[in-house]
Motif scaffolding. Sequence first.
Motif, PDB file in Angstrom:
ATOM      1  N   VAL A   9       0.860  -1.185   0.000  1.00  0.00           N
ATOM      2  CA  VAL A   9       0.000   0.000   0.000  1.00  0.00           C
ATOM      3  C   VAL A   9       0.898   1.237   0.000  1.00  0.00           C
ATOM      4  CG1 VAL A   9      -1.792   1.297   1.215  1.00  0.00           C
ATOM      5  CG2 VAL A   9      -1.879  -1.200   1.151  1.00  0.00           C
ATOM      6  N   ALA A  10       0.850   1.989  -1.090  1.00  0.00           N
ATOM      7  CA  ALA A  10       1.734   3.149  -1.276  1.00  0.00           C
ATOM      8  C   ALA A  10       1.121   4.393  -0.651  1.00  0.00           C
ATOM      9  CB  ALA A  10       2.011   3.363  -2.764  1.00  0.00           C
ATOM     10  N   ASN A  11       0.888   4.329   0.653  1.00  0.00           N
ATOM     11  CA  ASN A  11       0.238   5.434   1.344  1.00  0.00           C
ATOM     12  C   ASN A  11       0.544   5.342   2.830  1.00  0.00           C
ATOM     13  OD1 ASN A  11      -1.823   7.621   1.811  1.00  0.00           O
ATOM     14  ND2 ASN A  11      -2.278   7.144  -0.331  1.00  0.00           N
ATOM     15  N   ARG A  12      -0.122   6.176   3.606  1.00  0.00           N
ATOM     16  CA  ARG A  12       0.134   6.264   5.034  1.00  0.00           C
ATOM     17  C   ARG A  12      -1.187   6.485   5.760  1.00  0.00           C
ATOM     18  NH1 ARG A  12      -0.096  11.266   7.174  1.00  0.00           N
ATOM     19  NH2 ARG A  12       1.480  10.823   8.770  1.00  0.00           N
ATOM     20  N   GLY A  13      -1.144   6.516   7.097  1.00  0.00           N
ATOM     21  CA  GLY A  13      -2.297   6.937   7.889  1.00  0.00           C
ATOM     22  C   GLY A  13      -3.496   6.030   7.786  1.00  0.00           C
ATOM     23  N   GLU A  14      -4.662   6.653   7.941  1.00  0.00           N
ATOM     24  CA  GLU A  14      -5.893   5.868   8.068  1.00  0.00           C
ATOM     25  C   GLU A  14      -6.225   5.049   6.825  1.00  0.00           C
ATOM     26  OE1 GLU A  14      -9.016   6.223   6.546  1.00  0.00           O
ATOM     27  OE2 GLU A  14      -8.542   7.979   5.331  1.00  0.00           O
ATOM     28  N   ILE A  15      -5.927   5.573   5.626  1.00  0.00           N
ATOM     29  CA  ILE A  15      -6.304   4.821   4.425  1.00  0.00           C
ATOM     30  C   ILE A  15      -5.441   3.570   4.289  1.00  0.00           C
ATOM     31  CG2 ILE A  15      -4.817   6.174   2.876  1.00  0.00           C
ATOM     32  CD1 ILE A  15      -8.266   4.540   2.101  1.00  0.00           C
ATOM     33  N   ALA A  16      -4.173   3.639   4.694  1.00  0.00           N
ATOM     34  CA  ALA A  16      -3.329   2.444   4.650  1.00  0.00           C
ATOM     35  C   ALA A  16      -3.861   1.381   5.603  1.00  0.00           C
ATOM     36  CB  ALA A  16      -1.890   2.801   5.004  1.00  0.00           C
ATOM     37  N   VAL A  17      -4.218   1.792   6.810  1.00  0.00           N
ATOM     38  CA  VAL A  17      -4.763   0.852   7.802  1.00  0.00           C
ATOM     39  C   VAL A  17      -6.062   0.238   7.299  1.00  0.00           C
ATOM     40  CG1 VAL A  17      -5.670   0.617  10.150  1.00  0.00           C
ATOM     41  CG2 VAL A  17      -3.658   2.047   9.732  1.00  0.00           C
ATOM     42  N   ALA A  50       7.222  -3.668   6.654  1.00  0.00           N
ATOM     43  CA  ALA A  50       7.278  -2.220   6.406  1.00  0.00           C
ATOM     44  C   ALA A  50       8.673  -1.838   5.945  1.00  0.00           C
ATOM     45  CB  ALA A  50       6.904  -1.445   7.667  1.00  0.00           C
ATOM     46  N   TYR A  51       8.737  -0.889   4.991  1.00  0.00           N
ATOM     47  CA  TYR A  51      10.007  -0.500   4.388  1.00  0.00           C
ATOM     48  C   TYR A  51      10.149   1.021   4.393  1.00  0.00           C
ATOM     49  CZ  TYR A  51      10.312  -5.322   2.835  1.00  0.00           C
ATOM     50  OH  TYR A  51      10.377  -6.692   2.814  1.00  0.00           O
ATOM     51  N   LEU A  52      11.304   1.486   4.847  1.00  0.00           N
ATOM     52  CA  LEU A  52      11.628   2.911   4.831  1.00  0.00           C
ATOM     53  C   LEU A  52      11.915   3.343   3.391  1.00  0.00           C
ATOM     54  CD1 LEU A  52      12.370   5.553   6.397  1.00  0.00           C
ATOM     55  CD2 LEU A  52      14.720   4.677   6.485  1.00  0.00           C
ATOM     56  N   ILE A  53      11.284   4.463   2.958  1.00  0.00           N
ATOM     57  CA  ILE A  53      11.472   4.905   1.573  1.00  0.00           C
ATOM     58  C   ILE A  53      12.050   6.312   1.459  1.00  0.00           C
ATOM     59  CG2 ILE A  53       9.769   3.383   0.500  1.00  0.00           C
ATOM     60  CD1 ILE A  53       7.754   5.711   0.679  1.00  0.00           C
ATOM     61  N   TYR A  62       6.851   9.535  -0.092  1.00  0.00           N
ATOM     62  CA  TYR A  62       5.585   9.018  -0.609  1.00  0.00           C
ATOM     63  C   TYR A  62       5.311   9.410  -2.064  1.00  0.00           C
ATOM     64  CZ  TYR A  62       4.727   7.906   4.281  1.00  0.00           C
ATOM     65  OH  TYR A  62       4.835   7.401   5.545  1.00  0.00           O
ATOM     66  N   LEU A  63       6.065  10.360  -2.592  1.00  0.00           N
ATOM     67  CA  LEU A  63       5.945  10.728  -3.996  1.00  0.00           C
ATOM     68  C   LEU A  63       7.113  10.194  -4.820  1.00  0.00           C
ATOM     69  CD1 LEU A  63       4.667  14.422  -3.700  1.00  0.00           C
ATOM     70  CD2 LEU A  63       3.351  12.408  -4.381  1.00  0.00           C
ATOM     71  N   ALA A  64       7.997   9.451  -4.193  1.00  0.00           N
ATOM     72  CA  ALA A  64       9.156   8.886  -4.888  1.00  0.00           C
ATOM     73  C   ALA A  64       8.782   7.505  -5.427  1.00  0.00           C
ATOM     74  CB  ALA A  64      10.357   8.796  -3.941  1.00  0.00           C
ATOM     75  N   GLY A  65       8.215   7.492  -6.616  1.00  0.00           N
ATOM     76  CA  GLY A  65       7.694   6.251  -7.190  1.00  0.00           C
ATOM     77  C   GLY A  65       8.722   5.152  -7.336  1.00  0.00           C
ATOM     78  N   ASP A  66       9.943   5.495  -7.733  1.00  0.00           N
ATOM     79  CA  ASP A  66      10.964   4.471  -7.919  1.00  0.00           C
ATOM     80  C   ASP A  66      11.318   3.779  -6.603  1.00  0.00           C
ATOM     81  OD1 ASP A  66      12.019   6.848  -6.959  1.00  0.00           O
ATOM     82  OD2 ASP A  66      13.932   6.636  -8.002  1.00  0.00           O
ATOM     83  N   ARG A  67      11.305   4.539  -5.505  1.00  0.00           N
ATOM     84  CA  ARG A  67      11.602   3.939  -4.199  1.00  0.00           C
ATOM     85  C   ARG A  67      10.485   3.008  -3.753  1.00  0.00           C
ATOM     86  NH1 ARG A  67      14.076   9.084  -0.736  1.00  0.00           N
ATOM     87  NH2 ARG A  67      15.620   9.729  -2.315  1.00  0.00           N
ATOM     88  N   ALA A  94       1.550   4.629 -12.338  1.00  0.00           N
ATOM     89  CA  ALA A  94       0.809   3.411 -12.700  1.00  0.00           C
ATOM     90  C   ALA A  94       1.577   2.623 -13.757  1.00  0.00           C
ATOM     91  CB  ALA A  94      -0.582   3.771 -13.207  1.00  0.00           C
ATOM     92  N   ARG A  95       2.125   3.340 -14.756  1.00  0.00           N
ATOM     93  CA  ARG A  95       2.910   2.666 -15.800  1.00  0.00           C
ATOM     94  C   ARG A  95       4.212   2.103 -15.235  1.00  0.00           C
ATOM     95  NH1 ARG A  95       0.735   6.812 -19.213  1.00  0.00           N
ATOM     96  NH2 ARG A  95       2.443   8.209 -18.644  1.00  0.00           N
ATOM     97  N   LEU A  96       4.819   2.853 -14.293  1.00  0.00           N
ATOM     98  CA  LEU A  96       6.055   2.388 -13.660  1.00  0.00           C
ATOM     99  C   LEU A  96       5.816   1.056 -12.949  1.00  0.00           C
ATOM    100  CD1 LEU A  96       9.026   3.101 -12.912  1.00  0.00           C
ATOM    101  CD2 LEU A  96       8.120   4.215 -10.859  1.00  0.00           C
ATOM    102  N   CYS A  97       4.698   0.953 -12.262  1.00  0.00           N
ATOM    103  CA  CYS A  97       4.358  -0.297 -11.565  1.00  0.00           C
ATOM    104  C   CYS A  97       4.170  -1.436 -12.567  1.00  0.00           C
ATOM    105  CB  CYS A  97       3.078  -0.113 -10.753  1.00  0.00           C
ATOM    106  SG  CYS A  97       3.229   1.022  -9.357  1.00  0.00           S
ATOM    107  N   GLU A  98       3.423  -1.172 -13.623  1.00  0.00           N
ATOM    108  CA  GLU A  98       3.148  -2.210 -14.620  1.00  0.00           C
ATOM    109  C   GLU A  98       4.427  -2.636 -15.333  1.00  0.00           C
ATOM    110  OE1 GLU A  98       0.257  -0.055 -16.804  1.00  0.00           O
ATOM    111  OE2 GLU A  98      -1.405  -0.589 -15.471  1.00  0.00           O
ATOM    112  N   ASP A  99       5.303  -1.674 -15.634  1.00  0.00           N
ATOM    113  CA  ASP A  99       6.577  -1.999 -16.292  1.00  0.00           C
ATOM    114  C   ASP A  99       7.468  -2.864 -15.401  1.00  0.00           C
ATOM    115  OD1 ASP A  99       5.752  -0.540 -18.447  1.00  0.00           O
ATOM    116  OD2 ASP A  99       6.951   1.241 -17.977  1.00  0.00           O
ATOM    117  N   ALA A 100       7.273  -2.737 -14.082  1.00  0.00           N
ATOM    118  CA  ALA A 100       8.057  -3.531 -13.136  1.00  0.00           C
ATOM    119  C   ALA A 100       7.424  -4.894 -12.868  1.00  0.00           C
ATOM    120  CB  ALA A 100       8.209  -2.767 -11.822  1.00  0.00           C
TER     121      ALA A 100
END
Length: 586
Positions: A9-17, A50-53, A62-67, A94-100
């Motif tokens: 989950v590429a987010n934080r806080g209540e929505i991640a939970v 959990a991973y530090l980014i 949280y805006l560093a897509g490659d990380r 979204a494309r970065l995720c699919e390419d990976a």
Amino acid sequence: MAPFSKVLVANRGEIAVRIFRTLRELGIGTVAVYSEADREALHVRVADEAYLIGPGPAAESYLAGDRIVEAARRAGAEAIHPGYGFLAENAQFARLCEDAGLVWIGPPSPAIELMGSKTEARAAMRAAGVPIIPGATEPVGSAADVLALGEEVGYPLIIKAAAGGGGKGMKVVEAPAEAERAFEAAGREGEKYFADGRVYVERYLEDPRHVEVQVLADAHGNVIHLGERDCTIQRRHQKLIEETPSPAVDAQLRERIGAIAVDAARACGYRSAGTVEGLLTAGGDYFFMEMNTRIQVEHTVTEEVTGIDLVREQVLIAAGEPLSIGQEDVSLHGHAIECRINAEDVGKGFLPAPGRITGYHEPAGPGVRVDSGVVAGSEISGLYDPMIAKLIVRGLDREHARTRMLRALEEFSIEGLPTLLGFHRALLEHPCFIAGETCHGVVESEELAERAGELTATSVETTQSSVGARLRERTRSVELDGRRYEVTLLEPEPPWQELARRRRERSRSGFRAAGSEAVVSPMQGTVLKVEVAEGDEVEPGQVLCVVEAMKMENEIVAPGAGIVADLAVTAGDAVTSGEQLCRIVE
């Protein structure tokens, strides 16, 4: 069999939970990411991994897509759910995720791209026969273009960031004299929040209802709607209270606007959960405004009245499965209301109020739901959105839901920083809300702020008398098995500290300090722009500088006429609450 083994989950806080909960129900492993500022955050603790980014600022984490993609690779995740905000509506990510080789739990990147450009979306919707608000379908390049459109469609106008959303990059122009400043501010916010400074202009509708429609679409050609949500109660274009059904929508109108939303989703080749936002006039006209290509903050109220887990549908759609329900299966049961509980100070114009939560107790009982990402001791950082939690209730009808919400708000206790608990109680008691009106002009009124202050003070007195004094942090060194640890304790503070705190607040309240000439920052934040120079003559109310805090721009104005002296800040400077910015000398 679970559709995926692990989802990040590429987010934080209540929505991640909240997303983690559905993933667990589906038997899917959960992976969190976090910034250095979120090391102790609840979403980090409840995830399986959990991973530090990166550092605290969102641009470096949280805006560093490659990380984020690298974290997914390290975790062995098969899919990424973006939540809302951050990179949720970023087609490139979204494309970065699919390419990976990762599954993107969201809509196709072309749909994100189309709907992410508000001008292209307006043009596409008009071509599909979906009604749009009068205005431009191409970006405007200057304040002169804004003035030309004002001549064509009339005032007031609203300038919006072409890649915007969530109330960011939106400025109302009541008259031609306001065009240049509004054009610059909207473009600046667009560049800051969406890396796109282009803006467009449309006619500003006076006191409409903000009514949006939830849609679901799969890869098999099925598109349905789940009814509407009324999000009219807002402040600075930021939603505060959402409810469903809308007090202004009957079954016939629901069918009509639902069909408009389905047409809009089909027109952009949509897949996943999405929301078509529109404006409903008093005369019943409904205009497309934008489409949010993600799960919404307020998706909860739709879940409560339909019984459909929207995150579950997102995950299954991403796995290639058809929708689990058809349009004929959708029915609304009862009425649901959501209140956003933010760390904001109503008495200071809803200024963000970052700080540490020293006491936290959630309400419970029939029909009450809390989506939260905090506990006692959690830090609400000035780096991110000021939301603490979402309080959702469901009742048999609107009045039942309203009174249930009031009961839940009264039970909710959050100590250590200002919140909107008192504001929500004041608003839900107000005749305009009881009558189901738009409450235009009431939300930011002094009357409501005063009532909110009274309710907040009563709540604080009750909490402190029943639970004890406020808590304060103390760090102690302890040894365990020969190893030294630093432990942070929460201890009751002595009674005199509350008196000292009130005295300090009085001494720095307002925009003037002692001597009635010092201009101070009313919040902790970053100076975005300084509008004056040392020695400039200013008039009362003239903008001196703009301070950004928790994604909100706040104009600091001159308290009176005079000359600017001792200007102490420049663009980019960090300031604290109460810090002197300059003096106005008569």
